[in-house]
Design a protein around this motif. Structure first.
Motif, short mmCIF file in Angstrom:
data_model
loop_
_atom_site.label_atom_id
_atom_site.label_comp_id
_atom_site.label_asym_id
_atom_site.label_seq_id
_atom_site.Cartn_x
_atom_site.Cartn_y
_atom_site.Cartn_z
N GLU A 292 -51.42 -4.12 0.67
CA GLU A 292 -50.36 -4.55 1.57
C GLU A 292 -49.32 -3.44 1.81
O GLU A 292 -48.35 -3.66 2.53
N ASP A 293 -49.51 -2.29 1.20
CA ASP A 293 -48.53 -1.20 1.32
C ASP A 293 -48.88 -0.26 2.47
O ASP A 293 -50.00 0.27 2.54
N LEU A 294 -47.92 -0.06 3.35
CA LEU A 294 -48.08 0.91 4.43
C LEU A 294 -47.86 2.31 3.86
O LEU A 294 -46.80 2.61 3.34
N VAL A 295 -48.88 3.17 3.96
CA VAL A 295 -48.78 4.49 3.34
C VAL A 295 -48.67 5.62 4.35
O VAL A 295 -48.26 6.73 3.99
N ASP B 61 -62.72 -3.39 7.35
CA ASP B 61 -64.12 -3.00 7.16
C ASP B 61 -64.15 -1.59 6.58
O ASP B 61 -63.86 -0.61 7.27
N LEU B 62 -64.49 -1.46 5.30
CA LEU B 62 -64.37 -0.16 4.61
C LEU B 62 -65.26 0.90 5.23
O LEU B 62 -64.90 2.08 5.27
N THR B 63 -66.44 0.51 5.71
CA THR B 63 -67.32 1.49 6.34
C THR B 63 -66.66 2.06 7.59
O THR B 63 -66.63 3.28 7.81
N GLU B 64 -66.08 1.17 8.40
CA GLU B 64 -65.41 1.61 9.62
C GLU B 64 -64.16 2.43 9.29
O GLU B 64 -63.90 3.47 9.91
N VAL B 65 -63.40 1.97 8.29
CA VAL B 65 -62.17 2.67 7.91
C VAL B 65 -62.48 4.08 7.44
O VAL B 65 -61.84 5.06 7.86
N ARG B 66 -63.45 4.22 6.56
CA ARG B 66 -63.76 5.54 6.01
C ARG B 66 -64.28 6.49 7.08
O ARG B 66 -63.95 7.69 7.07
N GLU C 132 -55.41 18.77 3.83
CA GLU C 132 -55.37 18.39 2.42
C GLU C 132 -54.22 17.43 2.13
O GLU C 132 -54.37 16.46 1.39
N ASP C 133 -53.05 17.71 2.71
CA ASP C 133 -51.89 16.84 2.49
C ASP C 133 -52.17 15.43 2.99
O ASP C 133 -51.87 14.44 2.31
N LEU C 134 -52.74 15.32 4.19
CA LEU C 134 -53.01 14.00 4.74
C LEU C 134 -54.11 13.29 3.96
O LEU C 134 -54.00 12.09 3.67
N ALA C 135 -55.15 14.02 3.58
CA ALA C 135 -56.26 13.42 2.83
C ALA C 135 -55.78 12.83 1.52
O ALA C 135 -56.27 11.77 1.08
N GLU C 136 -54.83 13.49 0.88
CA GLU C 136 -54.29 12.99 -0.38
C GLU C 136 -53.64 11.62 -0.20
O GLU C 136 -53.80 10.73 -1.04
N VAL C 137 -52.92 11.46 0.90
CA VAL C 137 -52.26 10.18 1.17
C VAL C 137 -53.27 9.12 1.61
O VAL C 137 -53.13 7.94 1.28
N GLY D 218 -57.95 6.03 -0.62
CA GLY D 218 -57.75 4.65 -1.02
C GLY D 218 -57.30 3.73 0.09
O GLY D 218 -57.13 2.52 -0.12
N VAL D 219 -57.09 4.25 1.31
CA VAL D 219 -56.71 3.40 2.43
C VAL D 219 -57.84 2.41 2.72
O VAL D 219 -59.01 2.79 2.82
#
Length: 723
Positions: free
Chosen positions: A426-429, A390-395, A355-360, A363-364
Motif C-alpha cells: 500500500e506504500d507509494l514508492v 499482475d506481477l508478470t505485467e508489472v515486472r 541504478e538509482d531507479l532500479a533500487e527503488v 519489490g514494486v
C-alpha cells in the motif's frame, strides 16, 4: 492553475495513512493545526539545530531551541503558539500596498500607495521575539526599529523592492545581521557592494536570486560565513576569496559557470556539504571540469552534489565522514569513479540514473497509470488507464523504465502526458512522469533532469499505453490540428455569410489599415450599415472574448473605433437581443472595456451588462463583472448585488464548446479576474463588491469568503492585496 492541478492529482495517488507529527532533530512542526515538515537550511548535517533557517509558507525564519513549533498565518504575519498558549509574531514583512478604496462609489483617482510596517505596532518585547523579517520596502525611519531586533536570531530577507529603491548602492543593512537572504527579482543594478564587508557577524548568506552584472568576491573576504549560496550568471572577480572562507560549512554553487576547476575547495577545512549541480555553458563556452580530487583534503565533508556538471577528477582516497555523493550526468572519467567508489564503500554514491531507479523499484507489485498533462482541464478528465497487480505485467513494464545515460537534454517545461504511480503493497514508492513518448521524469527522485528513454523502452511503453487507450502526443497533436482546421472552416463560413463575394477579404489581413477601411466603405457606403456589419462580424464567433482572430483585431483596433461614436452607440442600442449585432456589442463594451463611453446612459449600460452576464463562457461573465467593478456607478453596483443574490443564468454552450479548438489567438485583458476555474459567479460578484467596499453586501460577502476553499481564498487575497 494547471501546475497546481497537476500536483493535486499526484497527491490523489498517495495512500491514505494516519496523519501524525514528524519529529526532526527534536523539532515538531505544525501549520494551522496540521503536521508538516518545512524545508530547512541545515549547517550541521541532516538534522536542524538552533540558528538554522526554516521556510514556512513564504516566510524565512531562524529556528530557536528544539521543541514544538505550531504556526498560524494571520493578516500577513506568521505566528507561533507557545506551550503556555500565548501567540507571538515570529515573522512578518514590510511592504507597499495600495490604500483601501474609499467607502461608496467615488470616482476620484486611486489613493497613493502606502507602506504597511507591522514593526511600528510592536513593543520592544515583540520586536525581540521576531525570528524573520522580509523587507519589500524600506520606509523612512525604519533604522530606529531595526536596531531593536535580536539579529543573532533573525533571518533578514531583502527583496527586489528595497534593492530597486537603493538602485546602485546597497541598502544600509544593520551591521549586526547574522542571516541574510537577498532577491533582486531580476537584474540588480548595484555597483557598490562594499556594504557586505561591514557585516562582520554574517554567518548565512543566500544570493541565489540576485542577478548583478558583476560580483566581486573580495567584499566577502574575512566574513565568518558558515552557509553561502552563490549567485548564478554574473561576471566575477577575486574568485579565490572563496577558498579563504575558513568557517564555511555549506557551499551552494548550482548553475554557477564561473567556478573554474574549483581547486580552491581543498582549503575549506570545515566544509560539510558542497553543491555544484547543472553547471552548463549556455553560450557554448568551453568550461573546465571540476577538479574534485581536492575534496580528499576535507576531513568533515559528508555530502557533495555535482550531477549535471562536468567533472575532471574525483578523490581516490578514503573520506571517512562522506555519506553521499551525486555524480549523475557528470561525465566523470569511469576509472576515476571506480577508484572513488572503491575508496569509499561507506558512502552512497549515485553514479547511474538507471541504478538509482532500479533500487527503488525493487519489490514494486502494483502500477497505476493515469492520464494527465497539459491538455487536462478538469479533475474528472483524469483517466485511470491501467491499475494492475499482475506481477508478470508489472515486472515486464518496469524493465522498460530504462533511460539512455549518455543523453542529457535537460527538462521540458510541460506537465507530461501520463503518470505512473508505483507501489510496494500500500506504500507509494515512486511517481514517474511520461513525456512526449520519449522521456521519463522521476518526481522526488535523484535524477537531475528528465531521462531520455532507450529506443526499446520507448517502443514498449508506447505500445503498452496504446493497448489501454492512451493516445501519444503525436496523435493528440494531429487531432488538435484537425479540430483547429474545422474551427477555421466554420469561422470562414460565418464571415462568408456576412460579406459579399465581391469584397476582397485578403485586404482584411494583409493590406494596410487604410486599405481595409476603403474596402468596407466601397461595398457598404452607408456608415449605419457598416456599424451594424462590424458588430455582427465582431460577435459572430461566439468564442471567449480573450480569443481573437485577425479580423477581430482589425475590428477592435481600426474599424469600430473609426466609426462616429454616435453612430456606433445607436447601433449598439438598437441591436436585437441575442443577434449577431448584440453579441458584438457586448464584446465591444465589456470584452474591449469601453464601458466609460456609457457613463451618461446608465440605463442602456445596465441592460447590456445583464445580457452579458448570460454569456455561456465564464471568462466573459467574469470580465463583465470586473468592468462593472471598475465602472463604480450605482447601476453597476446594483447589477453586482443582483448576481450576489441570485447568481447568473448562462445560456447553454454548444455541444462541442468544451472541445472547441479556437482558430484565433489569446489576447491580454487587463481587468480579467484570476480566480480558479469553476468558481461560482456569486463568488466573483462578492469579490468585486469587496473591492468596492460595499457596505450593503458586506455581511453576505464575508459569509462567502469564510466558506472559500484554500486555493480560492489565496487567489482572492492576492487580488484584493493588489488593489
Amino acid at each position: 492553475m494547471k501546475q497546481l492541478f497537476y500536483w493535486l492529482v499526484l497527491l490523489t495517488l498517495m495512500p491514505v495513512v494516519a496523519i501524525r507529527a514528524q519529529t526532526t532533530g527534536g523539532y515538531v512542526f505544525e501549520l494551522d493545526g496540521k503536521p508538516f515538515t518545512p524545508p530547512v537550511h541545515t549547517t550541521e548535517g541532516e538534522e536542524p539545530v538552533p540558528g538554522d533557517v526554516a521556510l514556512v509558507q513564504g516566510f524565512k525564519l531562524c529556528l530557536d531551541a528544539p521543541g514544538k513549533y505550531s504556526f498560524t498565518i494571520k493578516n500577513g504575519k506568521l505566528y507561533r503558539t507557545l506551550a503556555d498558549g500565548r501567540s507571538m509574531v515570529v515573522a512578518c514583512s514590510i511592504e507597499e500596498k495600495a490604500q483601501d478604496k474609499p467607502i461608496g462609489l467615488a470616482t476620484e483617482p486611486q489613493a497613493p500607495a502606502t507602506v504597511l510596517n507591522p514593526l511600528a505596532d510592536m513593543d520592544d518585547e515583540a520586536l525581540r521575539s521576531l525570528r524573520g523579517l522580509t523587507l519589500r520596502k524600506w520606509p523612512d525611519g525604519i533604522e530606529k526599529l531595526l536596531v531593536k531586533l535580536d539579529w543573532e536570531h533573525v533571518c533578514l530577507d531583502v527583496n527586489a523592492g528595497v534593492l530597486w529603491q537603493w538602485d546602485e548602492k546597497m541598502p544600509p543593512i544593520p551591521a549586526e545581521v547574522r542571516i541574510l537572504v537577498m532577491d533582486s527579482g531580476g537584474n540588480w543594478q548595484c555597483t557598490d557592494m562594499s556594504g557586505f564587508s561591514k557585516l562582520q557577524n554574517l554567518r548565512f548568506l543566500d544570493l541565489r536570486d540576485v542577478r548583478p552584472k558583476h560580483f566581486d568576491f573580495a567584499v566577502l573576504k574575512s566574513l565568518p560565513l558558515e552557509y553561502l549560496i552563490l549567485p548564478s550568471g554574473p561576471q566575477v572577480s577575486h574568485l579565490e576569496v572563496l577558498g579563504s572562507l575558513s568557517a564555511l560549512k555549506v557551499l551552494v554553487a548550482n548553475y554557477c559557470d564561473y567556478l573554474g576547476d574549483a581547486r580552491w575547495l581543498g582549503q575549506l577545512q570545515n566544509l560539510r556539504e558542497f553543491y555544484a549541480g547543472q553547471i552548463l555553458a549556455f553560450d557554448h563556452r568551453p568550461l573546465p571540469g571540476l577538479e574534485l580530487s581536492a575534496l580528499a583534503n576535507l576531513p568533515k565533508l559528508t555530502k557533495f552534489y555535482v550531477s549535471g556538471s562536468k567533472v575532471a577528477s574525483l578523490p581516490d582516497a578514503p573520506m571517512p565522514k562522506l555519506k553521499s555523493a551525486f555524480l549523475l550526468f557528470s561525465n566523470a572519467p569511469p576509472k576515476a569513479i571506480e577508484a572513488f567508489v572503491k575508496a569509499n564503500p561507506q558512502a552512497r554514491i549515485h553514479k547511474s540514473m538507471n541504478e538509482d531507479l532500479a533500487e527503488v523499484l525493487d519489490g514494486v507489485d502494483r502500477i497505476c497509470a493515469k492520464s494527465i498533462g497539459v491538455d487536462i482541464r478538469n479533475p474528472e478528465e483524469v483517466q485511470t488507464l491501467r491499475d494492475t497487480r499482475d506481477l508478470t505485467e508489472v515486472r515486464e513494464l518496469l524493465k522498460h523504465f530504462s533511460v539512455d545515460e549518455t543523453k542529457n537534454h535537460g527538462q521540458c517545461s510541460c506537465l507530461g502526458n501520463v503518470v505512473f504511480a508505483l507501489y510496494k503493497g500500500e506504500d507509494l514508492v515512486a511517481v514517474i512522469g511520461y513525456h512526449h513518448g520519449s522521456a521519463l521524469r522521476w518526481h522526488y527522485g535523484t535524477w537531475p533532469s528528465d531521462g531520455i528513454l532507450t529506443g526499446d523502452s520507448a517502443r514498449y511503453l508506447a505500445g503498452w499505453l496504446a493497448k489501454y487507450g492512451y493516445k501519444d502526443s503525436r496523435q493528440l497533436e494531429k487531432e488538435k490540428s484537425q479540430r483547429r482546421a474545422e474551427a477555421e472552416r466554420r469561422q470562414q463560413e460565418r464571415y462568408a455569410a456576412l460579406l459579399p463575394p465581391a469584397l476582397d477579404r485578403s485586404k482584411l489581413s494583409t493590406a494596410t489599415e487604410d486599405d481595409a477601411l476603403a474596402e468596407f466603405e466601397k461595398h457598404f457606403p452607408a456608415v449605419e450599415t457598416r456599424a451594424a456589419l462590424y458588430l455582427k462580424l465582431f460577435g459572430c464567433g461566439q468564442d471567449p472574448w480573450e480569443m481573437a482572430s485577425p479580423l477581430d483585431k482589425l475590428l477592435a483596433r481600426v474599424l469600430l473605433p473609426y466609426l462616429p461614436k454616435e453612430v456606433l452607440h445607436e447601433a449598439i442600442k438598437s441591436a436585437p437581443v441575442r443577434s449577431g449585432e448584440s453579441l458584438g456589442a457586448l464584446r465591444w463594451v465589456f470584452g474591449e472595456e469601453h464601458a466609460k463611453e456609457w457613463q451618461y446612459d446608465q440605463a442602456t449600460f445596465e441592460r447590456l451588462a445583464r445580457l452579458a452576464l448570460n454569456d455561456p463562457h465564464p471568462s466573459n461573465r467574469w470580465l463583465t463583472m470586473a468592468v462593472l467593478r471598475n465602472q463604480k456607478t450605482p447601476e453597476a453596483l446594483q447589477v453586482l448585488r443582483s448576481v450576489l443574490k441570485d447568481g447568473t443564468k448562462p445560456s447553454p454552450k454548444s455541444k462541442k464548446a468544451d472541445d472547441e479548438e479556437y482558430a484565433c489567438e489569446r489576447i491580454y485583458q487587463p481587468s480579467a479576474i484570476k480566480l480558479p476555474a469553476g468558481t461560482p459567479d456569486k463568488t466573483v460578484a462578492a469579490l468585486c463588491l469587496r473591492m468596492l467596499q460595499d457596505k450593503e453586501s458586506a455581511t453576505e460577502v464575508e459569509k462567502i469568503y469564510l466558506h472559500l476553499n484554500a486555493e480560492t481564498k489565496k487567489a482572492w487575497d492576492e487580488i484584493v492585496g493588489q488593489e
